[in-house]
Design an enzyme around this catalytic site. Structure first.
Site, PDB file in Angstrom:
ATOM      1  N   ARG A  71      -8.729  12.662  12.065  1.00  0.00           N
ATOM      2  CA  ARG A  71      -7.283  12.442  12.230  1.00  0.00           C
ATOM      3  C   ARG A  71      -6.483  13.742  12.164  1.00  0.00           C
ATOM      4  NH1 ARG A  71      -5.547   7.266   8.981  1.00  0.00           N
ATOM      5  NH2 ARG A  71      -3.689   7.600  10.251  1.00  0.00           N
ATOM      6  N   ASP A  83       2.071  -0.538  12.213  1.00  0.00           N
ATOM      7  CA  ASP A  83       0.902  -1.131  11.550  1.00  0.00           C
ATOM      8  C   ASP A  83       0.674  -2.586  11.955  1.00  0.00           C
ATOM      9  OD1 ASP A  83       0.405   1.252  10.261  1.00  0.00           O
ATOM     10  OD2 ASP A  83       1.432   0.667   8.410  1.00  0.00           O
ATOM     11  N   LYS A 109       0.836  -1.203   0.000  1.00  0.00           N
ATOM     12  CA  LYS A 109       0.000   0.000   0.000  1.00  0.00           C
ATOM     13  C   LYS A 109       0.873   1.256   0.000  1.00  0.00           C
ATOM     14  CE  LYS A 109      -2.770   0.924   3.805  1.00  0.00           C
ATOM     15  NZ  LYS A 109      -2.660   2.345   4.180  1.00  0.00           N
ATOM     16  N   ARG A 149      -6.504   2.475  18.080  1.00  0.00           N
ATOM     17  CA  ARG A 149      -6.179   1.044  18.025  1.00  0.00           C
ATOM     18  C   ARG A 149      -5.848   0.455  19.392  1.00  0.00           C
ATOM     19  NH1 ARG A 149      -3.191   0.898  12.069  1.00  0.00           N
ATOM     20  NH2 ARG A 149      -5.167   0.741  10.948  1.00  0.00           N
ATOM     21  N   GLN A 159       4.613   9.378   6.395  1.00  0.00           N
ATOM     22  CA  GLN A 159       3.674  10.119   5.533  1.00  0.00           C
ATOM     23  C   GLN A 159       4.078  11.588   5.481  1.00  0.00           C
ATOM     24  OE1 GLN A 159      -0.126   9.349   7.345  1.00  0.00           O
ATOM     25  NE2 GLN A 159      -0.306   7.311   6.417  1.00  0.00           N
ATOM     26  N   LYS A 192      -4.818   6.450  14.680  1.00  0.00           N
ATOM     27  CA  LYS A 192      -4.877   5.728  13.406  1.00  0.00           C
ATOM     28  C   LYS A 192      -6.342   5.648  12.962  1.00  0.00           C
ATOM     29  CE  LYS A 192      -0.479   4.950  12.804  1.00  0.00           C
ATOM     30  NZ  LYS A 192       0.224   5.532  11.673  1.00  0.00           N
ATOM     31  N   ARG A 249      -7.289  -2.974   9.914  1.00  0.00           N
ATOM     32  CA  ARG A 249      -6.310  -3.818  10.600  1.00  0.00           C
ATOM     33  C   ARG A 249      -6.907  -4.476  11.851  1.00  0.00           C
ATOM     34  NH1 ARG A 249      -2.141  -2.977   7.200  1.00  0.00           N
ATOM     35  NH2 ARG A 249      -1.582  -0.825   6.722  1.00  0.00           N
TER      36      ARG A 249
HETATM   37  C1  S3P Z   1       2.568   5.026   6.134  1.00  0.00           C
HETATM   38  C2  S3P Z   1       3.115   5.481   7.315  1.00  0.00           C
HETATM   39  C3  S3P Z   1       2.552   5.171   8.635  1.00  0.00           C
HETATM   40  C4  S3P Z   1       1.629   3.958   8.557  1.00  0.00           C
HETATM   41  C5  S3P Z   1       0.647   4.038   7.420  1.00  0.00           C
HETATM   42  C6  S3P Z   1       1.382   4.158   6.093  1.00  0.00           C
HETATM   43  C7  S3P Z   1       3.225   5.423   4.882  1.00  0.00           C
HETATM   44  O1  S3P Z   1       1.795   6.274   9.092  1.00  0.00           O
HETATM   45  O2  S3P Z   1       0.938   3.795   9.772  1.00  0.00           O
HETATM   46  O3  S3P Z   1      -0.163   2.886   7.393  1.00  0.00           O
HETATM   47  O4  S3P Z   1       2.917   4.845   3.817  1.00  0.00           O
HETATM   48  O5  S3P Z   1       4.063   6.324   4.915  1.00  0.00           O
HETATM   49  P1  S3P Z   1       2.480   7.544   9.803  1.00  0.00           P
HETATM   50  O6  S3P Z   1       3.239   8.294   8.774  1.00  0.00           O
HETATM   51  O7  S3P Z   1       1.324   8.326  10.358  1.00  0.00           O
HETATM   52  O8  S3P Z   1       3.350   6.970  10.878  1.00  0.00           O
END
Ligand code: S3P
Length: 430
Positions: free
Chosen positions: A124, A316, A25, A347, A170, A343, A389
């Protein structure tokens, strides 16, 4: 047996067979976004089948990007760095990755756009991207408490040097994408090394980055070039089968074509530490990403603690690790995982509620959980809390419980892994 929106999972004896996972993903989002702002046509195979990555593709179309999709093959016709002003809202659905990473690209456009999401996404926190993107010169209006919807007015961006207050891949990726629209060098430092797919994807599309330890710099105005790639199997989706297999000494599972990037594969070290036997073979590099085949055999599970860097690296996977914790000998304690509270659902609360409904003893902390080992769980009627999840983690817990478990809202799995319940049923021996 399943009926509308709810799935019943019965106890199992083991997990056996071979499974190839849909595309990761995190990587699918990044390849689609970079394909959109590259020169040329990007061809992707094994693109994620999850609804989240479909949200990214949907937003890109609203921004004038043409793409075709046939099953898991996606072709994206790049527009170069400038996208087209949207004539509709950009619907990010449930996807935090879409809203946060796309914001970095939108911050550098010559138009305004508005990103919206579902109820979960609308709760969020977005201050983590609003603040640095505003420092770079974009204007971002948000709902109360810096939540979506986000209305972004793009600008000619300025270079910043920014230390991320929260470890988030992210946010790091969002700022690197924004860095493409800057006249100068954007430098980002993270408190803990997070997944580096943003960096690797940018390099795969031809961007020059300067990477050292927890610091990465990008200079603006670089042209990206289309790629042809097969997205490696999603290790966070594989986690559910790895943990399910781990529960039974007779399990034998083979997972080819799996993403094994070291910033994502902490789960494997963790499971080996618990007592699971895992071997890797056919290792290769694809566009900077490590990919290989895993062979997994169940074993007797000891116990473990997940703290500090491990909590970030396993973020995750914690729901499913918590779901197997009662079946370990010594239990699992998870701390330093505050981020789990923001999240797709809270969670920590979701996991504690469901474990207790199955009769488990659980201690809940602000930043984690302590789940004693050696427990016997019983089937129960559980909620997914609309969180993919959580739905999948408790299907795994149900395999070693006594009696049947109902998971209401199990269709939440479509967010990252629509085929999950079907594949679980195929691999499960009873
Ligand atoms: C992700 C980063 C994580 C993860 C999310 C996907 C990514 O989030 O929990 O499922 O693809 O960069 P955060 O950046 O909020 O830690």
């Amino acid at each position: 047996m399943s009926h509308e929106n709810s799935v019943v999972v019965r106890p199992a004896k083991s997990l056996n067979g071979s499974v190839r996972l849909p595309g990761d993903k995190s990587i699918s989002h990044r390849y689609a976004m970079l394909g959109a702002i590259a020169e040329g046509t990007t061809k992707l195979e094994n693109f994620s089948t999850g609804a989240d990555c479909a949200s990214t593709l949907g937003c890109l179309r609203t921004l004038g990007v043409e793409w075709d999709r046939k099953d898991t093959s996606v072709t994206v016709r790049g527009r170069g760095l400038k996208l087209h002003p949207p004539n509709a809202l950009l619907d990010c659905g449930n996807s935090g990755s879409t809203i946060r990473m796309l914001s970095g690209i939108l911050a550098g456009q010559e138009f305004a756009s508005e990103l919206v999401g579902d109820d979960s996404l609308s709760r969020r926190p977005m201050a983590r991207i609003i603040k640095p993107l505003e420092m770079m010169g974009a204007r971002i209006e948000s709902a109360h408490g810096a939540r979506p919807p986000l209305r972004i007015t793009g600008a000619k961006l300025k270079a910043i040097e920014y230390k991320l207050p929260v470890a988030s891949a992210q946010v790091k990726t969002s700022l690197l994408f924004a860095g493409l629209y800057v006249d100068g060098i954007t430098r980002i430092e993270e408190p803990i090394q997070t997944r580096d797919h943003g960096e690797l994807a940018l390099q795969a599309f031809g961007a020059q980055l300067d990477r050292r330890m927890r610091e990465v710099s990008i200079s603006g105005g670089q042209t990206l070039h289309a790629i042809e790639a097969t997205v490696p199997g999603d290790i966070s989706s594989a986690a559910f089968f790895l943990c399910a297999a781990a529960l039974f000494p007779d399990s034998q599972l083979v997972i080819p074509g799996l993403l094994l990037n070291p910033t994502r594969a902490r789960l494997l070290d963790f499971l080996i530490g618990l007592g699971v036997r895992i071997t890797m073979s056919e290792l290769q590099e694809q566009h900077g990403e490590l990919v290989g085949t895993l062979q997994v055999q169940g074993g007797k599970l000891k116990g473990a603690r997940v703290v500090r860097e491990d909590a970030a690296a396993l973020i995750d996977e914690i729901p499913v690790l918590a779901a197997i914790a009662p079946y370990t000998a010594e239990g699992i304690e998870i701390r330093d995982a505050h981020e789990l509270r923001v999240k797709e659902s809270d969670r920590i609360a979701s996991v504690a509620t469901n474990l207790r409904l199955m009769g488990a003893e659980v201690e809940e902390f602000d930043d984690g959980l302590r789940i004693p080992g050696g427990q016997k769980l019983h089937g129960a009627s559980l909620e997914s809390f609309g969180d993919h999840r959580i739905a999948m983690a408790f299907a795994v817990a149900a395999l070693r419980a006594e009696g049947e478990t109902e998971i209401k809202g199990a269709d939440a799995a479509v967010i990252s892994y629509p085929e999950f319940f079907e594949t679980l049923a195929r691999l499960t021996q009873r």
